[in-house]
Design a protein around this motif. Structure first.
Motif, PDB file in Angstrom:
ATOM      1  N   ALA A  76       0.831  -1.210   0.000  1.00  0.00           N
ATOM      2  CA  ALA A  76       0.000   0.000   0.000  1.00  0.00           C
ATOM      3  C   ALA A  76       0.864   1.259   0.000  1.00  0.00           C
ATOM      4  N   MET A  77       1.968   1.223   0.731  1.00  0.00           N
ATOM      5  CA  MET A  77       2.827   2.405   0.827  1.00  0.00           C
ATOM      6  C   MET A  77       3.582   2.673  -0.472  1.00  0.00           C
ATOM      7  N   ASP A  78       3.649   1.685  -1.362  1.00  0.00           N
ATOM      8  CA  ASP A  78       4.305   1.892  -2.657  1.00  0.00           C
ATOM      9  C   ASP A  78       3.650   3.016  -3.454  1.00  0.00           C
ATOM     10  N   SER A  79       2.389   3.311  -3.147  1.00  0.00           N
ATOM     11  CA  SER A  79       1.693   4.383  -3.864  1.00  0.00           C
ATOM     12  C   SER A  79       2.108   5.776  -3.375  1.00  0.00           C
ATOM     13  N   LEU A  80       2.825   5.837  -2.267  1.00  0.00           N
ATOM     14  CA  LEU A  80       3.261   7.124  -1.717  1.00  0.00           C
ATOM     15  C   LEU A  80       4.577   7.574  -2.348  1.00  0.00           C
ATOM     16  N   SER A  81       4.792   8.867  -2.319  1.00  0.00           N
ATOM     17  CA  SER A  81       6.075   9.403  -2.775  1.00  0.00           C
ATOM     18  C   SER A  81       7.153   9.031  -1.760  1.00  0.00           C
ATOM     19  N   ASP A  82       8.403   9.103  -2.173  1.00  0.00           N
ATOM     20  CA  ASP A  82       9.506   8.808  -1.253  1.00  0.00           C
ATOM     21  C   ASP A  82       9.479   9.750  -0.052  1.00  0.00           C
ATOM     22  N   GLU A  83       9.113  10.994  -0.308  1.00  0.00           N
ATOM     23  CA  GLU A  83       9.034  11.979   0.777  1.00  0.00           C
ATOM     24  C   GLU A  83       7.960  11.571   1.796  1.00  0.00           C
ATOM     25  N   ASP A  84       6.796  11.148   1.306  1.00  0.00           N
ATOM     26  CA  ASP A  84       5.719  10.730   2.207  1.00  0.00           C
ATOM     27  C   ASP A  84       6.080   9.462   2.983  1.00  0.00           C
ATOM     28  N   LYS A  85       6.842   8.580   2.362  1.00  0.00           N
ATOM     29  CA  LYS A  85       7.254   7.350   3.048  1.00  0.00           C
ATOM     30  C   LYS A  85       8.144   7.642   4.246  1.00  0.00           C
ATOM     31  N   ARG A  86       8.764   8.817   4.253  1.00  0.00           N
ATOM     32  CA  ARG A  86       9.635   9.196   5.367  1.00  0.00           C
ATOM     33  C   ARG A  86       8.881   9.919   6.485  1.00  0.00           C
ATOM     34  N   LEU A  87       7.597  10.175   6.289  1.00  0.00           N
ATOM     35  CA  LEU A  87       6.816  10.814   7.349  1.00  0.00           C
ATOM     36  C   LEU A  87       6.830   9.926   8.591  1.00  0.00           C
ATOM     37  N   PRO A  88       6.915  10.516   9.774  1.00  0.00           N
ATOM     38  CA  PRO A  88       6.973   9.704  11.002  1.00  0.00           C
ATOM     39  C   PRO A  88       5.825   8.701  11.132  1.00  0.00           C
ATOM     40  N   GLN A  89       4.612   9.110  10.789  1.00  0.00           N
ATOM     41  CA  GLN A  89       3.495   8.176  10.956  1.00  0.00           C
ATOM     42  C   GLN A  89       3.605   6.990  10.007  1.00  0.00           C
ATOM     43  N   VAL A  90       4.172   7.187   8.840  1.00  0.00           N
ATOM     44  CA  VAL A  90       4.353   6.086   7.888  1.00  0.00           C
ATOM     45  C   VAL A  90       5.508   5.191   8.336  1.00  0.00           C
ATOM     46  N   ALA A  91       6.589   5.799   8.766  1.00  0.00           N
ATOM     47  CA  ALA A  91       7.779   5.043   9.157  1.00  0.00           C
ATOM     48  C   ALA A  91       7.600   4.303  10.481  1.00  0.00           C
ATOM     49  N   ASN A  92       6.843   4.869  11.416  1.00  0.00           N
ATOM     50  CA  ASN A  92       6.724   4.287  12.757  1.00  0.00           C
ATOM     51  C   ASN A  92       5.586   3.282  12.909  1.00  0.00           C
ATOM     52  N   LEU A  93       4.581   3.372  12.075  1.00  0.00           N
ATOM     53  CA  LEU A  93       3.401   2.518  12.230  1.00  0.00           C
ATOM     54  C   LEU A  93       3.685   1.018  12.102  1.00  0.00           C
ATOM     55  N   PRO A  94       4.567   0.587  11.207  1.00  0.00           N
ATOM     56  CA  PRO A  94       4.796  -0.860  11.088  1.00  0.00           C
ATOM     57  C   PRO A  94       5.223  -1.531  12.392  1.00  0.00           C
ATOM     58  N   ASN A  95       5.956  -0.824  13.235  1.00  0.00           N
ATOM     59  CA  ASN A  95       6.366  -1.401  14.514  1.00  0.00           C
ATOM     60  C   ASN A  95       5.152  -1.795  15.357  1.00  0.00           C
ATOM     61  N   LEU A  96       4.142  -0.951  15.380  1.00  0.00           N
ATOM     62  CA  LEU A  96       2.906  -1.288  16.100  1.00  0.00           C
ATOM     63  C   LEU A  96       2.162  -2.419  15.404  1.00  0.00           C
ATOM     64  N   LEU A  97       1.972  -2.273  14.110  1.00  0.00           N
ATOM     65  CA  LEU A  97       1.172  -3.238  13.358  1.00  0.00           C
ATOM     66  C   LEU A  97       1.735  -4.650  13.457  1.00  0.00           C
ATOM     67  N   ARG A  98       3.047  -4.784  13.391  1.00  0.00           N
ATOM     68  CA  ARG A  98       3.686  -6.106  13.443  1.00  0.00           C
ATOM     69  C   ARG A  98       3.472  -6.788  14.793  1.00  0.00           C
TER      70      ARG A  98
END
Length: 177
Positions: A83-105
């Protein structure tokens, strides 16, 4: 403030009374409730908080909780990063995008109006698929969505309505539960 029955109201009462929070039992309380829910197979659970900061704080306080096995973690990673592949590289570096996988996993999630729409959508999918076992959410989760929660927990029966704190209405309760 509330008379002290809920975790959120105990925190508010201690803050009002000048307590520094070192003896804060709110996180321990929610941890015990979640542990009991999971042990008795009453998950998935939605824990409703009435502000996004409380959602984030409670989810992040459960840093030792891990409810997913390795296969589930791999599936979560695949769904999330596809799903995140649709985001720009800049958006992928946003804290909420970068930090969320730790919770989800770990089988935990947050859902509130401050998240990017793609993140909310992924969280909804993961919850529907049973990969998120505990979801901390604001009322935005209950609007127009039918989620397969077996249990619903309210951090407080009171919410801020813009002018002051009030009890949730029966309609709000029904919508969220």
């Amino acid at each position: 403030a509330d008379s002290g029955g809920s975790a959120a109201s105990r925190v508010a009462n201690r803050a009002k009374n000048g307590d520094d929070g070192k003896n804060d039992t709110a996180n321990q309380d929610i941890f015990k409730i979640i542990r009991m829910i999971v042990e008795r197979n009453y998950d998935p659970v939605i824990v409703f908080a009435f502000n996004k900061h409380e959602c984030e704080k409670m989810a992040n306080s459960l840093h030792k909780v891990d409810l997913c096995d390795e296969d589930e973690k791999k599936l979560i990673d695949t769904i999330y990063w596809n799903a995140m592949d649709s985001l720009s590289d800049e958006d992928k570096r946003l804290p909420q995008v970068a930090n969320l996988p730790n919770l989800l996993r770990r089988g935990l999630g947050v859902h509130h109006s401050g998240l990017l729409p793609i993140l909310k959508e992924v969280i909804e999918i993961l919850f529907q698929e049973g990969l998120i076992k505990v979801l901390f959410a604001t009322e935005t989760m209950s609007v127009g969505l039918n989620m397969p929660a077996r249990t619903v927990v309210f951090l407080s029966p009171r919410k801020f309505d813009g002018a002051g704190f009030r009890w949730i209405t029966s309609g709000e309760y029904i919508q969220m539960s």
